[in-house]
Design a protein around this motif. Structure first.
Motif, PDB file in Angstrom:
ATOM      1  N   LEU A   1       0.794  -1.231   0.030  1.00  0.00           N
ATOM      2  CA  LEU A   1      -0.034  -0.072  -0.097  1.00  0.00           C
ATOM      3  C   LEU A   1       0.922   1.115   0.013  1.00  0.00           C
ATOM      4  N   LEU A   2       1.883   1.247   0.818  1.00  0.00           N
ATOM      5  CA  LEU A   2       2.716   2.429   0.910  1.00  0.00           C
ATOM      6  C   LEU A   2       3.499   2.636  -0.404  1.00  0.00           C
ATOM      7  N   LEU A   3       4.005   1.611  -1.026  1.00  0.00           N
ATOM      8  CA  LEU A   3       4.604   2.021  -2.296  1.00  0.00           C
ATOM      9  C   LEU A   3       3.560   2.307  -3.399  1.00  0.00           C
ATOM     10  N   GLY A   4       2.493   1.737  -3.386  1.00  0.00           N
ATOM     11  CA  GLY A   4       1.503   2.095  -4.314  1.00  0.00           C
ATOM     12  C   GLY A   4       0.883   3.525  -4.115  1.00  0.00           C
ATOM     13  N   ALA A   5       0.649   3.855  -2.861  1.00  0.00           N
ATOM     14  CA  ALA A   5       0.364   5.425  -2.574  1.00  0.00           C
ATOM     15  C   ALA A   5       1.157   6.300  -2.990  1.00  0.00           C
ATOM     16  N   ALA A   6       2.298   6.042  -2.672  1.00  0.00           N
ATOM     17  CA  ALA A   6       3.608   6.931  -3.145  1.00  0.00           C
ATOM     18  C   ALA A   6       3.844   6.885  -4.560  1.00  0.00           C
ATOM     19  N   GLY A   7       3.594   5.938  -5.299  1.00  0.00           N
ATOM     20  CA  GLY A   7       3.875   6.020  -6.674  1.00  0.00           C
ATOM     21  C   GLY A   7       2.709   6.763  -7.580  1.00  0.00           C
ATOM     22  N   LEU A   8       1.461   6.375  -6.875  1.00  0.00           N
ATOM     23  CA  LEU A   8       0.144   7.107  -7.522  1.00  0.00           C
ATOM     24  C   LEU A   8       0.205   8.615  -7.282  1.00  0.00           C
ATOM     25  N   SER A   9       0.857   9.077  -5.853  1.00  0.00           N
ATOM     26  CA  SER A   9       0.728  10.361  -5.601  1.00  0.00           C
ATOM     27  C   SER A   9       1.737  11.151  -6.276  1.00  0.00           C
ATOM     28  N   GLY A  10       2.988  10.477  -6.348  1.00  0.00           N
ATOM     29  CA  GLY A  10       4.278  10.967  -7.037  1.00  0.00           C
ATOM     30  C   GLY A  10       3.957  11.519  -8.494  1.00  0.00           C
ATOM     31  N   VAL A  11       3.176  10.431  -9.030  1.00  0.00           N
ATOM     32  CA  VAL A  11       2.891  11.130 -10.595  1.00  0.00           C
ATOM     33  C   VAL A  11       1.857  11.994 -10.910  1.00  0.00           C
ATOM     34  N   GLY A  12       0.895  11.476  -9.786  1.00  0.00           N
ATOM     35  CA  GLY A  12      -0.393  12.181  -9.795  1.00  0.00           C
ATOM     36  C   GLY A  12      -0.503  13.916  -9.534  1.00  0.00           C
ATOM     37  N   THR A  13       0.456  14.094  -8.617  1.00  0.00           N
ATOM     38  CA  THR A  13       0.750  15.243  -8.015  1.00  0.00           C
ATOM     39  C   THR A  13       0.881  16.205  -9.039  1.00  0.00           C
ATOM     40  N   LEU A  14       2.319  15.621  -9.921  1.00  0.00           N
ATOM     41  CA  LEU A  14       2.442  16.494 -11.150  1.00  0.00           C
ATOM     42  C   LEU A  14       1.641  16.599 -12.151  1.00  0.00           C
ATOM     43  N   LEU A  15       1.063  15.557 -12.357  1.00  0.00           N
ATOM     44  CA  LEU A  15      -0.120  15.611 -13.520  1.00  0.00           C
ATOM     45  C   LEU A  15      -1.382  16.508 -13.260  1.00  0.00           C
ATOM     46  N   SER A  16      -1.779  16.488 -11.739  1.00  0.00           N
ATOM     47  CA  SER A  16      -2.778  17.282 -11.344  1.00  0.00           C
ATOM     48  C   SER A  16      -2.338  18.699 -11.462  1.00  0.00           C
ATOM     49  N   THR A  17      -1.202  19.167 -11.005  1.00  0.00           N
ATOM     50  CA  THR A  17      -0.781  20.363 -11.313  1.00  0.00           C
ATOM     51  C   THR A  17      -0.639  20.952 -12.788  1.00  0.00           C
ATOM     52  N   MET A  18      -0.244  20.015 -13.555  1.00  0.00           N
ATOM     53  CA  MET A  18      -0.245  20.336 -14.920  1.00  0.00           C
ATOM     54  C   MET A  18      -1.634  20.901 -15.711  1.00  0.00           C
ATOM     55  N   VAL A  19      -2.610  19.856 -15.244  1.00  0.00           N
ATOM     56  CA  VAL A  19      -3.806  20.069 -15.895  1.00  0.00           C
ATOM     57  C   VAL A  19      -4.817  21.207 -15.026  1.00  0.00           C
ATOM     58  N   ALA A  20      -4.324  21.770 -14.052  1.00  0.00           N
ATOM     59  CA  ALA A  20      -4.963  22.335 -12.970  1.00  0.00           C
ATOM     60  C   ALA A  20      -5.833  23.627 -13.790  1.00  0.00           C
ATOM     61  N   HIS A  21      -4.998  24.227 -14.865  1.00  0.00           N
ATOM     62  CA  HIS A  21      -5.604  25.414 -15.688  1.00  0.00           C
ATOM     63  C   HIS A  21      -6.207  24.857 -16.960  1.00  0.00           C
TER      64      HIS A  21
ATOM     65  N   ARG B   1      -9.024  23.135 -19.639  1.00  0.00           N
ATOM     66  CA  ARG B   1     -10.602  22.772 -19.699  1.00  0.00           C
ATOM     67  C   ARG B   1     -10.364  21.380 -19.344  1.00  0.00           C
ATOM     68  N   GLY B   2     -11.604  20.722 -19.144  1.00  0.00           N
ATOM     69  CA  GLY B   2     -11.939  19.339 -18.847  1.00  0.00           C
ATOM     70  C   GLY B   2     -10.816  18.714 -17.908  1.00  0.00           C
ATOM     71  N   ARG B   3     -10.095  19.483 -17.176  1.00  0.00           N
ATOM     72  CA  ARG B   3      -9.232  18.750 -16.071  1.00  0.00           C
ATOM     73  C   ARG B   3      -9.615  17.561 -15.315  1.00  0.00           C
ATOM     74  N   GLU B   4     -11.102  17.460 -15.218  1.00  0.00           N
ATOM     75  CA  GLU B   4     -11.524  16.280 -14.467  1.00  0.00           C
ATOM     76  C   GLU B   4     -11.281  15.032 -15.131  1.00  0.00           C
ATOM     77  N   ALA B   5     -11.434  15.405 -16.662  1.00  0.00           N
ATOM     78  CA  ALA B   5     -11.233  14.202 -17.372  1.00  0.00           C
ATOM     79  C   ALA B   5      -9.991  13.807 -18.023  1.00  0.00           C
TER      80      ALA B   5
END
Lengths: 225, 219
Positions: free
Chosen positions: A138-158, A160-164
């Motif tokens: 769980l720890l490794l999985g959460a760290a990986g999802l969060s590591g990549v996801g944090t960058l991508l969620s910041t990239m798409v933050a501005h 249109r259609g960022r939720e998708a």
């Protein structure tokens, strides 16, 4: 990395956890979503009689990955409200510090959700997922999802259609991580030890380190243009 | 291009008011100076520190108030300021935060979540956040918009105090009278170009209005 970066990252993690504790909106939404996915898949496959051990790990990580997308989106939306992320960028804080803090806070949320989902999925699929070694997965999985996801969620933050866009970008990227997590979880659910699934854990660790380091370097470019 | 050929020097303790209509490039200039946007050419120096080469050091010297409050709505007023005090490594963070809150009349609302505060209170808090670390340069983008008299008074007082303490202040507004009241020096920006610069003491409100209208008509 200097102690100053870690100290400030800790301040920012504290801020994120305080915000989450006050509203609980991310955690509850992720948890509810994960539980619903588990219940639906459990009912759909009706695998209590046999083969559940093979499906439960996959179902668990599908639920965690999708719940993680929701959490990441909400976490970034909170930073975008009233320009809070820009406020952090105005402070004498390295972008890598902001990144590490967001990763840690998001990973802790996902880890918390995963810990609650383990007994739920055990019940839904009639398989024992309550094994201490799964905490490492769980720890490794959460760290990986969060590591990549944090960058991508910041990239798409501005955008249109960022939720998708976020799941469209994130989920294909984390396929190796999810495969490793599913195989490690399946092995441990069938009674294997941590060392028996070490190959999959190593795959997850390498994914976390390589993509985490790349994301950390890219974060300054994403936030500072 | 949002800005072209803008050369701006701010002196210590000087309040420079940048006037201009909507779309003149005032916000772009503030965002470039605050290092939130990179200029395609040119450079920014804050007290001798090159903003592009040493951004973290330069940020320590800047305080900025933008259109958004940059405050977390679910944290209290005190928690928001404490967060920034810690990010700026301030000594006696709690004491300074308390003083800042009392200074803007929010001492009694310190424990309230920011989202429960009025627009004016949030703007005052935003200004308090920007000056908490006693910056060398204070950037304010339309700080008076939507404020009542009391909140505007607090903002003006904070600007005066910062300038008296040696801080260079750059303030954008399209309200000529208010700009003239607080300014030492004025600039008129339109279409991304600096059309005119003058000392506030050398221009009357009427002359400024005429100059402003004339400058905009020439664009």
């Amino acid at each position: 990395m200097s102690t100053d970066v870690w100290r400030k990252a800790w301040v920012l993690v504290g801020k994120d956890l305080a915000l989450e504790w006050r509203t609980r909106e991310s955690f509850l939404v992720m948890l509810l979503f994960g539980a619903i996915v588990g219940a639906i898949l459990g009912l759909a496959f009706e695998l209590r009689a046999g083969g559940a051990g093979e499906v439960a790990p996959g179902a668990l990580w599908v639920a965690l990955a999708f719940a993680g997308v929701l959490g990441l989106g909400r976490s970034m939306a909170r930073e975008e409200e009233d320009g809070c992320l820009e406020g952090l960028m105005l402070a004498p804080v390295d972008a890598s510090c902001v990144y590490l803090a967001k990763v840690a806070a998001n990973a802790l949320s996902m880890l918390g959700v995963g810990l609650v989902l383990l007994p739920l999925f055990s019940a839904f699929f009639g398989v024992n997922l309550l094994r201490p070694g799964l905490l490492v997965v769980l720890l490794l999985g959460a760290a990986g999802l969060s590591g990549v996801g944090t960058l991508l969620s910041t990239m798409v933050a501005h955008m249109r259609g960022r939720e998708a866009l976020l799941p469209v970008l994130l989920l294909p990227t984390v396929v190796p991580l999810v495969i490793g997590a599913v195989r490690a979880t399946a092995g441990m659910a069938s009674g294997q030890s941590l060392s028996a699934v070490a190959t999959w854990l190593r795959l997850m660790a390498v994914f976390d380190l390589v993509l985490g380091a790349a994301a950390c370097l890219l974060y300054a470019w994403v936030t500072e243009g | 291009m949002a800005l072209s050929g803008v050369d701006l020097r701010l002196a210590r303790g000087q309040v420079y008011v940048l006037l201009g209509p909507n779309g003149a490039g005032k916000t772009t200039l503030i965002r470039i100076l605050a290092m939130l946007e990179q200029p395609s050419a040119g450079h920014v120096r804050i007290a001798g520190v090159d903003a592009r080469r040493r951004p973290v050091e330069a940020r320590r010297l800047i305080g900025a108030v933008l259109h958004q409050s940059l405050l977390y709505g679910d944290l209290t007023a005190e928690e928001n300021l404490l967060l920034y005090a810690r990010l700026y490594d301030l000594d006696d963070a709690r004491k300074r935060v308390r003083e800042a809150l009392d200074g803007i009349g929010l001492g009694r609302r310190a424990g309230d979540p920011v989202r429960t505060l009025s627009r004016g209170m949030r703007q005052c808090l935003s200004v308090a956040r920007a000056v908490l670390h006693r910056p060398h340069v204070l950037l304010l983008d339309e700080p008076y918009s939507g404020l009542d008299c009391r909140a505007a008074h607090y903002v003006s007082r904070t600007i005066e105090r910062a300038a008296r303490g040696g801080c260079a202040v750059l303030l954008t507004t399209h309200e000529l009278d208010r700009g003239l009241r607080v300014a030492d020096r004025l600039g008129i920006l339109s279409g991304g170009r600096m059309l005119a610069e003058m000392w506030a003491r050398e221009v009357s409100p009427v002359a400024l209005r005429r100059l402003y209208a004339g400058a905009l008509a020439d664009v």
